[in-house]
Design a protein around this motif. Structure first.
Motif, mmCIF file in Angstrom:
data_model
loop_
_atom_site.group_PDB
_atom_site.id
_atom_site.type_symbol
_atom_site.label_atom_id
_atom_site.label_comp_id
_atom_site.label_asym_id
_atom_site.label_seq_id
_atom_site.Cartn_x
_atom_site.Cartn_y
_atom_site.Cartn_z
ATOM 1 N N ARG A 225 0.805 -1.228 0.000
ATOM 2 C CA ARG A 225 0.000 0.000 0.000
ATOM 3 C C ARG A 225 0.832 1.270 0.000
ATOM 4 N N SER A 247 -4.817 0.331 0.635
ATOM 5 C CA SER A 247 -4.341 1.697 0.404
ATOM 6 C C SER A 247 -5.457 2.733 0.504
ATOM 7 N N CYS A 248 -6.708 2.281 0.608
ATOM 8 C CA CYS A 248 -7.853 3.194 0.718
ATOM 9 C C CYS A 248 -8.547 2.961 2.048
ATOM 10 N N ASP A 253 -7.338 9.092 2.361
ATOM 11 C CA ASP A 253 -6.755 8.142 1.410
ATOM 12 C C ASP A 253 -7.512 8.177 0.086
ATOM 13 N N ARG A 256 -6.642 11.218 -2.002
ATOM 14 C CA ARG A 256 -5.311 11.084 -2.590
ATOM 15 C C ARG A 256 -5.350 10.164 -3.813
#
Length: 374
Positions: A225, A247-248, A253, A256
């Motif tokens: 991630r 990663s979310c 997040d 981004r």
């Protein structure tokens, strides 16, 4: 006296063995170790929440959730449960991150609010029963032969889609998918989840290209991630759509990833976002960006998965559901809650609030690490 004032908060641990080890690239799970939160208010109502901490993903454990939950229990004593934003802000002010245990408190607060509004939780969230929710069924990592047999069994049971855990070497993962395709046929909906297991974008692209002939719907979190800056290029080159998962986490997040055009899909989990309050924001951001969304979870019981199902009905951009973990439990300690029908179709309770509680007899018989009573 304000009827919605919080009078009592209890924390219970929830341990349930799985029917067999569930293996992903980050390691095996043999026993569920969750935390249940009960919040009672002056009007006699009780709201329920659950979190399933995952040390290698959100950095929390059952033990840390009990400790931090104790801080929150003291903090929220005497507060107005109807002021959800204020309660969330207060918890964030006490400690950074800890999204898992925060999600359990958030869930219980929303349960209370929907009960008070005399609406099912999805309706309180602004949702409608305008779509069919159907869960996939997950094949954990093993030998190609074992994974193919599991996939064939799930497909024969009528699940509408099969999800496969990968994240090892290219040759091994390709062999796994090849065996599964041979077992379930060329057209059965098939999804994969690497759980960050392919070491970098270059290697992940090679694996995704090798898997392309097997008709894969999408791939969750192919790379670590922290390499999210490499997702745009990987997504642009990949023959299989990429879905961000680890990663979310929260709305920061999501913002981004959307700004860098990282991928076309998000997997939203209440345990990552910190609950409904922030999870709804992630869904709204994804919808505004034209993304295709999924709601999933960690190892929640039907209590937590019922909350996930209410979230899935609250946003039209949510098309995929990953609600299968309760089917792996050796015991079901939940009363009410979602039901599983043919094809993995999810039946969501049509009662005020969450519509799920923990069996009191099960709670009494279980080992409780901590109970915070205010």
């Amino acid at each position: 006296m304000n009827d919605s004032l919080i009078t009592d908060i209890h924390l219970h641990t929830l341990r349930v063995p799985l029917t067999e080890p569930f293996v992903i690239s980050l390691g095996p799970i043999e026993t569920v170790q969750n935390v249940v939160v009960r919040i009672s208010t002056a009007d006699g109502r009780t709201g329920w929440g659950e979190c399933s901490p995952y040390m290698t993903i959100n950095g929390e454990s059952m033990d840390t959730c009990v400790v931090v939950g104790g801080y929150f229990a003291q903090l929220l004593r005497g507060r107005d449960s109807a002021d959800i934003a204020g309660c969330i802000g207060a918890m964030d002010g006490v400690i950074y991150a800890n999204s898992s245990i925060k999600s359990a408190f958030d869930m219980a607060l929303y349960d209370l609010a929907a009960q008070r509004a005399e609406q099912p939780l999805y309706a309180y969230l602004g949702g409608h029963r305008n779509k069919v929710l159907a869960t996939d069924m997950t094949v954990s990592i093993g030998s190609p032969e074992k994974m193919a047999a599991d996939a064939a069994r799930f497909w024969k049971q009528g699940f509408a889609a099969i999800k496969v855990k990968l994240g090892k070497e290219l040759e091994a993962d390709t062999a796994r998918i090849r065996a599964i395709r041979e077992a379930i046929g060329p057209d059965a909906p098939l999804r994969v989840d690497a759980n960050q297991g392919w070491r970098d974008a270059s290697y992940a692209l090679a694996v995704l290209q090798a898997l392309a002939p097997f008709n894969i719907e999408h791939c969750e979190e192919p790379i670590p991630r922290w390499q999210f800056l490499d997702l745009p290029a990987l997504s642009a080159q990949s023959p299989i759509p990429i879905m961000a998962d680890e990663s979310c986490g929260d709305a920061h997040d999501a913002e981004r990833l959307i700004r860098i055009k990282a991928c076309p899909m998000f997997n939203i989990k209440l345990g990552k976002t910190g609950g409904f309050y922030k999870g709804l924001k992630v869904a709204q951001m994804g919808e505004a960006a034209g993304m295709e969304l999924q709601v999933g979870g960690f190892m929640e019981s039907r209590l937590g998965m019922t909350a996930a199902a209410h979230l899935a009905l609250a946003n039209d951009a949510i098309h995929h559901c990953d609600f299968d973990t309760p089917l792996m439990f050796t015991e079901d300690p939940i009363l009410g809650g979602i039901g599983y029908g043919e094809g993995g179709v999810i039946d969501v309770p049509e009662v005020p609030g969450l519509g799920a509680t923990v069996d009191p007899a099960w709670l009494e018989a279980s080992v409780t690490n901590a109970t915070a009573r205010l």
